[in-house]
Design an enzyme around this catalytic site. Structure first.
Site, PDB file in Angstrom:
ATOM      1  N   HIS A  12       0.837  -1.200   0.000  1.00 17.79           N
ATOM      2  CA  HIS A  12       0.000   0.000   0.000  1.00 17.79           C
ATOM      3  C   HIS A  12       0.870   1.248   0.000  1.00 17.79           C
ATOM      4  CE1 HIS A  12      -2.559   3.187   1.588  1.00 17.79           C
ATOM      5  NE2 HIS A  12      -3.616   2.448   1.304  1.00 17.79           N
ATOM      6  N   LEU A  73      -4.256  -7.547   3.369  1.00 20.30           N
ATOM      7  CA  LEU A  73      -5.110  -8.565   3.991  1.00 20.30           C
ATOM      8  C   LEU A  73      -6.415  -8.724   3.223  1.00 20.30           C
ATOM      9  CD1 LEU A  73      -5.188  -8.256   7.873  1.00 20.30           C
ATOM     10  CD2 LEU A  73      -4.403 -10.177   6.479  1.00 20.30           C
ATOM     11  N   SER A  75      -9.487  -7.438   0.331  1.00 16.85           N
ATOM     12  CA  SER A  75      -9.801  -6.760  -0.910  1.00 16.85           C
ATOM     13  C   SER A  75     -10.414  -5.400  -0.603  1.00 16.85           C
ATOM     14  CB  SER A  75     -10.774  -7.598  -1.733  1.00 16.85           C
ATOM     15  OG  SER A  75     -10.899  -7.027  -3.015  1.00 16.85           O
ATOM     16  N   HIS A  78      -8.628  -0.424  -3.603  1.00 19.05           N
ATOM     17  CA  HIS A  78      -7.239  -0.463  -4.091  1.00 19.05           C
ATOM     18  C   HIS A  78      -6.981  -1.726  -4.904  1.00 19.05           C
ATOM     19  CE1 HIS A  78      -6.504   2.969  -1.720  1.00 19.05           C
ATOM     20  NE2 HIS A  78      -6.300   2.382  -0.571  1.00 19.05           N
TER      21      HIS A  78
END
Lengths: 131, 131
Positions: A12, A73, A75, A78
């Site tokens: 991320h 972790l 969905s 993003h």
């Protein structure tokens, strides 16, 4: 011809160092354990290398296919929209090709980590460690 | 007296269903595999039950200690500040007690999942699945 696998571990990104540290550690662990695989990291935002730069850095490595795997972790937007757009997937596809060293290299898309039993085992281990 | 363990699996919470689904699935997996442990889920925001409600719901279960484990990959402000505040930890401590059924029950704090080798193995598995 047998395939030579590249794995792009996608983070991320964060202003804090934790997310980058974990994605890099994941990539290092995979590279150590699977010496025939070329592993790179790329970040959606706030850290470098970017996903685009990481893809370009597979040039010269001889990979014939790249699995782009989000180190996330769960969905979410993003995973379903932002990262596919950066990877160049069209119209909900989870596959594309890029040119590397003059050849077409396929990129496929891995699922986020999700509710795999390994995650449950790890949460239980974290509970035990805290006692 | 031997301890009876409670695990509070803490999720970030999300408007989308994915985060909640994963935290619930983690809790279900642990509860199935460790039938002597009482497992609850609680969310930092946007989903229910809240962390406070989840802690209160251990009443009547007979747990003597609760391990609160964030189902988060990486550390960050939620892990170091927001969740400890909700759990009632004081001054950087990672331990407190709450009253349940008239008894003092200790709450300890688990680490996030982090760069554990299980996570690396799972990222590699996701890459293989995508091929």
């Amino acid at each position: 011809m047998s395939e030579k696998l590249g794995i792009l571990a996608i983070g991320h990104g964060s202003k804090l160092p934790y997310n980058k540290g974990i994605v890099e550690s994941v990539a290092n662990n995979i590279a150590k354990k699977h010496t025939d695989v070329v592993v790179k990291v790329g970040f959606m935002n706030m850290n470098e290398p970017t996903i685009e730069d990481a893809l370009a850095s597979f040039a010269g490595t001889g990979v014939t296919i790249i699995a782009a795997v989000p180190v996330f972790l769960a969905s979410g937007v993003h995973i379903t929209q932002d990262i596919p757009k950066i990877l160049g997937f069209k119209d909900g596809s989870e596959k594309t090709t890029i040119k590397l060293d003059g050849k077409d290299i396929t990129i496929v898309y891995g699922k986020p980590l999700g509710g795999d039993e390994l995650i449950s085992d790890l949460v239980f281990k974290r509970a035990q460690e805290a006692l």
